[in-house]
Design a protein around this motif. Structure first.
Motif, short mmCIF file in Angstrom:
data_model
loop_
_atom_site.label_atom_id
_atom_site.label_comp_id
_atom_site.label_asym_id
_atom_site.label_seq_id
_atom_site.Cartn_x
_atom_site.Cartn_y
_atom_site.Cartn_z
N GLY A 241 25.78 -0.81 -12.78
CA GLY A 241 25.33 0.56 -12.62
C GLY A 241 24.84 0.81 -14.16
N GLY A 242 24.67 -0.03 -14.87
CA GLY A 242 23.69 0.27 -16.18
C GLY A 242 24.19 -0.28 -17.24
N VAL A 243 23.39 0.01 -18.47
CA VAL A 243 23.75 -0.77 -19.45
C VAL A 243 24.79 -0.05 -20.39
N GLY A 244 25.21 -0.57 -21.45
CA GLY A 244 26.63 -0.11 -22.27
C GLY A 244 26.05 1.23 -22.80
N ARG B 208 19.05 -5.13 -10.25
CA ARG B 208 17.74 -5.07 -10.83
C ARG B 208 17.01 -3.92 -10.06
N PRO B 209 17.08 -3.24 -8.72
CA PRO B 209 16.47 -2.36 -8.20
C PRO B 209 16.69 -1.08 -9.13
N HIS B 210 17.48 -0.88 -10.00
CA HIS B 210 17.87 0.34 -10.55
C HIS B 210 17.51 0.39 -11.96
N LEU B 211 16.92 -0.78 -12.60
CA LEU B 211 16.44 -0.68 -13.92
C LEU B 211 15.59 0.53 -14.28
N ALA B 212 14.70 1.02 -13.48
CA ALA B 212 13.89 2.12 -13.67
C ALA B 212 14.65 3.59 -13.63
N GLU B 213 15.59 3.58 -12.88
CA GLU B 213 16.62 4.72 -12.76
C GLU B 213 17.38 4.82 -14.06
N TRP B 214 17.86 3.71 -14.42
CA TRP B 214 18.68 3.83 -15.71
C TRP B 214 17.68 4.25 -16.92
N ARG B 215 16.60 3.91 -17.02
CA ARG B 215 15.68 4.20 -17.93
C ARG B 215 15.26 5.53 -17.85
N ALA B 216 14.89 6.20 -16.89
CA ALA B 216 14.84 7.67 -16.38
C ALA B 216 15.83 8.43 -16.98
N ARG B 217 17.27 8.12 -16.52
CA ARG B 217 18.35 8.73 -16.78
C ARG B 217 18.71 8.92 -18.18
N GLY B 218 18.37 7.95 -18.97
CA GLY B 218 18.51 7.81 -20.39
C GLY B 218 19.98 7.35 -20.67
N TRP B 219 20.70 6.80 -19.90
CA TRP B 219 22.15 6.35 -20.22
C TRP B 219 22.46 5.23 -19.22
#
Length: 233
Positions: free
Chosen positions: A175-178, A222-233
């Motif tokens: 679901g995301g990076v730390g 992997r499909p969510h990388l752009a989403e993580w980047r866009a949301r900023g967390w």
């Protein structure tokens, strides 16, 4: 998420563990992975990696509860403890485990001084990106992932008969990076590091084991990388 890798008579590995509960054990060709959760408040994961050919063992994050970790280590002894990063909840049992086993201590170079300051335990080896740790006949590659902390590291085992396995500390979760605690520059750094050094080099089949919670695969995330980047967390 479940795995088909299992020893005869043992339930399939799921990676779903809880503080106070039983560990989950995964048998790979040449490597046994034991995952246990410690501390009801923080629910940290600790991982014992054992080379089945030699009995050599490495612990990833002596997070807490040495009274639970030491029996898992057992009579085979412990070669090293790898601390994935400097945050207090990942090394509260480090001093006790090292005292009991004499294990060497490995920490990412930029976090090493902080770990020693917080635990009183000297660091045997300061890890750099691209280093290789030897566990008996097995090799673990070091991936430096700055952002969650300056010296966070991940470990990768390339199972040539199957899929890579990756221990990510708090740098990557399902679901995301730390967390980077509101620091936008650190977040951008961490996303870049994870995208380039993890997703950019390892296949979708890679199974990863985070510092808290359940496991996942790179293909699922992997499909969510752009989403993580866009949301900023």
């Amino acid at each position: 998420m479940t795995s088909t890798d299992t020893a005869a008579g043992r339930p399939p590995y799921t990676g779903e563990v809880a503080p106070g509960g039983a560990p989950d054990v995964r048998e790979l060709p040449g490597l046994t992975i034991t995952k246990v959760a410690v501390d009801p408040k923080m629910s940290n994961n600790a991982y014992l990696l054992r080379c089945t050919a030699t009995g050599s063992q490495v612990l990833v994050d002596a997070a807490a509860e040495p009274e639970r970790l030491l029996p898992l280590i057992g009579e085979n002894g412990l070669d090293a403890v790898v601390t994935t990063h400097q945050h207090w909840d990942h090394h509260r049992a480090l001093a006790d485990v090292v005292r009991a086993t004499g294990a060497a201590t490995f920490v990412g170079a930029a976090d090493a001084d902080a770990v020693t300051e917080q635990t009183g335990v000297p660091v045997s080896r300061r890890l750099q990106h691209g280093d290789v740790l030897h566990v008996g006949k097995l090799d673990l590659g070091v991936i430096a992932l700055a952002g969650h902390t300056p010296g966070s590291v991940a470990l990768v085992y390339d199972d040539r008969s199957g899929t890579p396995h990756l221990w990510t500390g708090d740098s990557l979760f399902p679901g995301g990076v730390g967390s980077t605690f509101g620091d936008a520059d650190a977040f951008a750094m961490l996303v870049d590091e994870v995208e380039n050094k993890v997703f950019g080099t390892l296949p979708d089949s890679t199974w990863f084991y985070p510092g808290h919670g359940n496991d996942s695969t790179l293909g699922a995330e992997r499909p969510h990388l752009a989403e993580w980047r866009a949301r900023g967390w």
